[in-house]
Scaffold this active site. Structure first.
Site, PDB file in Angstrom:
ATOM      1  N   LYS A 154       0.836  -1.208   0.000  1.00 53.16           N
ATOM      2  CA  LYS A 154       0.000   0.000   0.000  1.00 53.16           C
ATOM      3  C   LYS A 154       0.871   1.257   0.000  1.00 53.16           C
ATOM      4  O   LYS A 154       0.538   2.253  -0.663  1.00 53.16           O
ATOM      5  CB  LYS A 154      -0.932   0.007   1.210  1.00 53.16           C
ATOM      6  CG  LYS A 154      -1.827   1.248   1.303  1.00 53.16           C
ATOM      7  CD  LYS A 154      -2.712   1.433   0.066  1.00 53.16           C
ATOM      8  CE  LYS A 154      -3.506   2.743   0.105  1.00 53.16           C
ATOM      9  NZ  LYS A 154      -4.558   2.763   1.128  1.00 53.16           N
ATOM     10  N   LYS A 222      -0.152  11.433   5.571  1.00 53.18           N
ATOM     11  CA  LYS A 222       0.175  10.366   6.506  1.00 53.18           C
ATOM     12  C   LYS A 222       0.779   9.165   5.782  1.00 53.18           C
ATOM     13  O   LYS A 222       1.785   8.587   6.208  1.00 53.18           O
ATOM     14  CB  LYS A 222      -1.081   9.976   7.280  1.00 53.18           C
ATOM     15  CG  LYS A 222      -0.918   8.823   8.254  1.00 53.18           C
ATOM     16  CD  LYS A 222      -1.361   7.494   7.673  1.00 53.18           C
ATOM     17  CE  LYS A 222      -2.832   7.465   7.329  1.00 53.18           C
ATOM     18  NZ  LYS A 222      -3.280   6.137   6.819  1.00 53.18           N
TER      19      LYS A 222
END
Length: 274
Positions: A154, A222
Site C-alpha cells: 500500500k 500520513k
C-alpha cells in the site's frame, strides 16, 4: 457469518453496506453516531466471526485493539483494512492468532462500487478464510506475503498515486499555458501509454478545479510518511518519493488538507503564480 465493522467513514460506510448486501450480518461502530448499529467496539466484536477495522492511522487501530483481543473469540479472524505502518501490522499479528493486514486502493468510488484493490499480508490459511468477505468489497485481491506485506505494498501504491497526481497537475498547467485545451489533451493521454486510473477518474474534476474529497490530502500526507519510513528501514533512497512527499506536505501547510489529493494541482499552480 457475523462481521463487526469498526470505522464508518468515507470508505468504511460503503464497504460495510456492500458486506450487508452480500448477505453478511454486519454490526457497525464509529465514533460518530450516524450510521452505526452498535454503540461500542465491544458490541461490534462480541460474537463476531470476523472483525474489520477501517480507521485513519496506527493510533486509532491500536486504540481499539484491546477490545478486539478481549471480546473476540479464540477463532476470530481480524482484518485491518486501514493504511498503517507495516510494523504495527506485524505487532498486531503477534497479539491475535488470525490477523490480516489488508489495506485498499480505489478511493470512495471503488468502495461504493465494491471494486477496490486489496493487498493482503498474513497467513495463507487466514487469507483463504477471508476471501469471501474481501470479494464482497473488492475486485483485485492478492495475498502479497506475510504480516506487514500488505501495508508495504500500500505504501508503494501511495507513492505511485501521489507522483501521478503531481505529473497530471503539471501536464494540465503546461497545456493551459500553451493555449491547448487540457480536457481534450488529457482525453488523448488517457487512451495512450500515459493512461492511468488517476486520469480515468480524476482528469475532468482536476481541469474543473473540483477537489471535493474522495481521499483527503491529510490522509495521503500520513501515507507518504509511511512510505518514506519504509524506505528508510529498507535502506533505500527514493528521490522522487521524497519530492512528492514535500509537495503533499506543502498542500497541507497551505490549508488544503481536507481537499481531495488531486488538489496537489493547487500547489503546482502556486509555485507558478506570478
Amino acid at each position: 457469518m457475523k462481521i463487526g465493522f469498526i470505522g464508518l467513514g468515507i470508505m468504511g460506510a460503503p464497504m460495510a453496506a456492500n458486506l450487508g448486501k452480500a448477505g453478511f450480518e454486519v454490526r457497525g461502530h464509529d465514533l460518530r453516531p450516524e450510521g452505526r448499529t452498535v454503540a461500542s467496539v465491544a458490541e461490534a466484536v462480541t460474537g463476531a466471526d470476523v472483525v474489520i477495522t477501517m480507521l485513519p492511522d496506527s493510533p486509532q487501530v491500536e486504540e481499539v485493539l484491546p477490545d478486539i483481543v478481549e471480546y473476540g473469540g479464540d477463532n476470530l479472524l481480524y482484518i485491518d483494512m486501514s493504511t498503517i505502518n507495516p510494523e504495527t501490522s506485524v505487532g498486531i499479528a503477534r497479539r491475535l492468532p488470525h490477523a490480516l493486514d489488508a489495506p485498499v486502493s480505489g478511493g470512495e468510488r471503488g468502495a461504493i462500487e465494491g471494486s477496490l484493490s486489496i493487498m493482503v499480508g498474513g497467513e495463507e490459511e487466514d487469507f483463504q478464510r477471508a476471501l469471501p468477505v474481501l470479494q464482497a468489497v473488492g475486485r483485485t485481491i492478492v495475498h502479497v506475503g506475510p504480516s506487514g506485506a500488505g501495508q508495504t505494498v500500500k505504501a508503494a501504491n501511495q507513492l505511485v498515486v501521489g507522483g501521478t497526481y503531481g505529473l497530471v497537475a503539471e501536464a494540465i498547467l503546461l497545456m493551459e499555458a500553451s493555449g491547448v485545451d487540457p480536457a481534450k489533451g488529457l482525453d488523448v493521454l488517457a487512451g495512450g501509454l500515459a493512461g492511468s486510473r488517476v486520469l480515468e477518474l480524476k482528469r475532468h474534476s482536476m481541469v474543473a478545479r473540483d477537489f471535493a474529497p474522495g481521499f483527503r490530502i491529510d490522509l495521503h500526507h500520513k501515507d507518504m510518511g509511511i512510505a518514506t519510513a519504509a524506505a528508510r528501514q529498507a535502506g533505500l533512497a527514493l528521490p522522487l518519493t521524497a519530492l512528492v512527499t514535500q509537495l503533499i506536505a506543502a498542500a497541507r501547510a497551505q490549508g488544503h488538507g481536507s481537499l481531495d489529493h488531486s488538489a496537489l494541482l493547487k500547489v503546482i499552480e502556486r509555485i507558478n503564480a506570478a
